[in-house]
Scaffold this active site. Structure first.
Site, PDB file in Angstrom:
ATOM      1  N   TYR A 129       0.827  -1.201   0.000  1.00 24.25           N
ATOM      2  CA  TYR A 129       0.000   0.000   0.000  1.00 24.25           C
ATOM      3  C   TYR A 129       0.870   1.264   0.000  1.00 24.25           C
ATOM      4  O   TYR A 129       0.477   2.299   0.502  1.00 24.25           O
ATOM      5  CB  TYR A 129      -0.941   0.017   1.215  1.00 24.25           C
ATOM      6  CG  TYR A 129      -2.015  -1.064   1.210  1.00 24.25           C
ATOM      7  CD1 TYR A 129      -2.125  -1.971   0.169  1.00 24.25           C
ATOM      8  CD2 TYR A 129      -2.926  -1.157   2.251  1.00 24.25           C
ATOM      9  CE1 TYR A 129      -3.104  -2.955   0.167  1.00 24.25           C
ATOM     10  CE2 TYR A 129      -3.919  -2.131   2.262  1.00 24.25           C
ATOM     11  CZ  TYR A 129      -3.994  -3.035   1.224  1.00 24.25           C
ATOM     12  OH  TYR A 129      -4.970  -4.001   1.223  1.00 24.25           O
ATOM     13  N   LYS A 179       6.139 -13.876   3.928  1.00 24.38           N
ATOM     14  CA  LYS A 179       6.271 -14.801   2.801  1.00 24.38           C
ATOM     15  C   LYS A 179       7.711 -14.714   2.303  1.00 24.38           C
ATOM     16  O   LYS A 179       7.978 -14.511   1.109  1.00 24.38           O
ATOM     17  CB  LYS A 179       5.241 -14.414   1.713  1.00 24.38           C
ATOM     18  CG  LYS A 179       5.119 -15.384   0.579  1.00 24.38           C
ATOM     19  CD  LYS A 179       4.389 -16.671   0.915  1.00 24.38           C
ATOM     20  CE  LYS A 179       4.367 -17.620  -0.254  1.00 24.38           C
ATOM     21  NZ  LYS A 179       3.793 -18.941   0.040  1.00 24.38           N
ATOM     22  N   ASP A 213       0.419 -17.935   3.837  1.00 23.69           N
ATOM     23  CA  ASP A 213      -0.605 -18.868   3.356  1.00 23.69           C
ATOM     24  C   ASP A 213      -0.931 -19.928   4.409  1.00 23.69           C
ATOM     25  O   ASP A 213      -2.091 -20.282   4.634  1.00 23.69           O
ATOM     26  CB  ASP A 213      -0.217 -19.501   2.005  1.00 23.69           C
ATOM     27  CG  ASP A 213       1.271 -19.800   1.881  1.00 23.69           C
ATOM     28  OD1 ASP A 213       2.026 -19.547   2.846  1.00 23.69           O
ATOM     29  OD2 ASP A 213       1.687 -20.300   0.815  1.00 23.69           O
ATOM     30  N   ASP A 267      -4.306  -6.895   6.326  1.00 22.55           N
ATOM     31  CA  ASP A 267      -5.647  -6.514   5.871  1.00 22.55           C
ATOM     32  C   ASP A 267      -6.477  -7.766   5.584  1.00 22.55           C
ATOM     33  O   ASP A 267      -7.611  -7.916   6.047  1.00 22.55           O
ATOM     34  CB  ASP A 267      -5.499  -5.647   4.607  1.00 22.55           C
ATOM     35  CG  ASP A 267      -6.762  -4.880   4.265  1.00 22.55           C
ATOM     36  OD1 ASP A 267      -7.750  -4.982   5.016  1.00 22.55           O
ATOM     37  OD2 ASP A 267      -6.759  -4.182   3.236  1.00 22.55           O
ATOM     38  N   ASP A 305      -9.687  -9.624   7.996  1.00 23.29           N
ATOM     39  CA  ASP A 305     -11.057  -9.891   7.519  1.00 23.29           C
ATOM     40  C   ASP A 305     -11.381 -11.375   7.700  1.00 23.29           C
ATOM     41  O   ASP A 305     -12.491 -11.741   8.087  1.00 23.29           O
ATOM     42  CB  ASP A 305     -11.206  -9.531   6.025  1.00 23.29           C
ATOM     43  CG  ASP A 305     -11.511  -8.048   5.800  1.00 23.29           C
ATOM     44  OD1 ASP A 305     -11.089  -7.213   6.621  1.00 23.29           O
ATOM     45  OD2 ASP A 305     -12.168  -7.716   4.789  1.00 23.29           O
TER      46      ASP A 305
HETATM   47 MG    MG Z   1      -9.921  -4.659   4.774  1.00 22.18          MG
END
Ligand code: MG
Ligand code: NAI
Length: 336
Positions: free
Chosen positions: A128, A174, A207, A231, A235
């Protein structure tokens, strides 16, 4: 009044979509606590951009700066490039260097028991970073990882873990593929881990972490990770306890500026219908109360939410039919 006798100022920013429903609901709960909070109001988001040509006006930044804390709803961000538009969420995080995004996932009535984890997500860089470009038929996003940002988020995670009963941090990355960027992130986290002899740690590839979150979420205490991974994983974690409607978050940094927001977005599919779940925003308000030194009031809010859910007063996303207003009233009635 805060415990120190100073009046508390809270800046309210509804934003777009269901933000306009859940932030007023959370403000009702804050008001009902009778802490003498002074509220200010400011604008940000897509509608604000359409009206004023700026999704995060200077007046809003000034209001955030002068408040003790900000409660923010959500914004609708277009999925295509719009000239002049920049995400106010990323803007606030960058403008005030709110480098830590805290996303707790705690078992709720009706969800599996024993989950109590906190995702500490780096909030200022990674994928981001905003460095995106098109070169002919190729699109490139630069993933920026710095020692400074990685070490400070790791330190935040370990310091937070130190205050929790299990005192454990899982470093998620990762590095097997992203050898440079996540290699550096991992190195920084491990270096910081060595400073904390009383906090244990392990590491997981992102993962595998996604799989373990579903299979055995109780194994996690604090998870520290980079921006996009945090992020997505948060969720996913919200899905374990009833979904996005109940998940709160905090954005904090080195200064006193902080803002608190439900993890969910503007939910255009249900906006304006009066059915949005206000719990994510209300629990974000509880995190805000902790931040301004009102821990007892924060616990009152959390327990009122729990009692409401236990009493079967549920919005549609949780399988019930209570409206935003009904759920909020029920929570206010149970503040004790
Ligand atoms: Mg989000
Ligand atoms: P979303 O979180 O808005 O919605 C995802 C799903 O969860 C939808 O089915 C929605 O109805 C449901 N949901 C969300 N909040 C709820 C609530 N309080 N009560 C009940 N159900 C709820 O994510 P989506 O649909 O991917 O994005 C919609 C818009 O929100 C986009 O413009 C996106 O850019 C923006 N967004 C903004 C965020 C922010 O302001 N921090 C975060 C995530 C998305």
């Amino acid at each position: 009044m805060s415990p120190t006798g100073q009046p508390i100022t809270v800046c309210l920013i509804n934003g777009d979509g269901v933000g306009k429903e859940v932030i007023p609901a959370a403000a009702r709960v804050l008001e009902a606590l009778n802490l003498g909070i002074a509220f200010t109001h400011a604008e940000a988001g897509w509608e604000c951009f359409q009206q004023h040509g700026n999704a995060l006006p200077d007046a809003t930044k000034a209001a955030i700066l002068s408040a003790d804390a900000t409660l923010f709803g959500a914004t609708s961000s277009p999925s295509t490039k719009v000239a002049g538009y920049a995400s106010p969420v990323l803007g606030m995080r960058k403008a005030f260097d709110l480098y830590a995004n805290l996303r707790p996932t705690v078992s709720m009535p009706g969800s599996p028991e024993g989950i109590d984890l906190l995702i500490v997500r780096e909030n200022t860089e990674g994928l981001y970073s905003g460095r995106e470009r098109r070169e002919g038929d190729t699109a490139i996003t630069e993933r920026v990882i710095t020692v400074r940002a990685s070490e400070r988020i790791a330190r935040y995670a370990f310091q937070t873990a130190q205050k929790r009963p299990r005192k454990h941090v899982t470093i998620v990355h990762k590095a097997n593929v992203l050898k440079e960027t996540d290699g550096l992130f991992r190195e920084c986290c491990l270096r910081v881990a060595a400073e904390f002899s009383d906090v244990t740690h392990d590491e997981l590839l992102v993962d595998a972490c996604a799989m373990w979150l579903v299979k055995d979420p109780r194994r996690f205490d604090v998870i520290v990770t980079t921006n996009l991974f945090g992020d997505i994983l948060s969720d996913e974690a919200a899905g374990l306890i009833g979904g996005l409607g109940v998940a709160p978050s905090a954005n904090v940094g080195a200064s006193k500026v902080a803002y608190f927001e439900p993890v969910h977005g503007s939910a255009p599919d249900i906006a304006g219908k009066g059915i949005a779940n206000p719990v994510g925003a209300i629990l974000s308000a509880a995190m805000l109360l902790d931040h301004v030194g009102c821990a007892e009031a924060a616990r009152r809010v959390e327990s009122a939410v729990r009692r409401t859910l236990n009493d079967g007063i549920l919005t549609r996303d949780l399988g019930g039919n209570a409206s935003t207003e009904r759920m909020t009233t029920a929570i206010v009635e149970r503040l004790g």
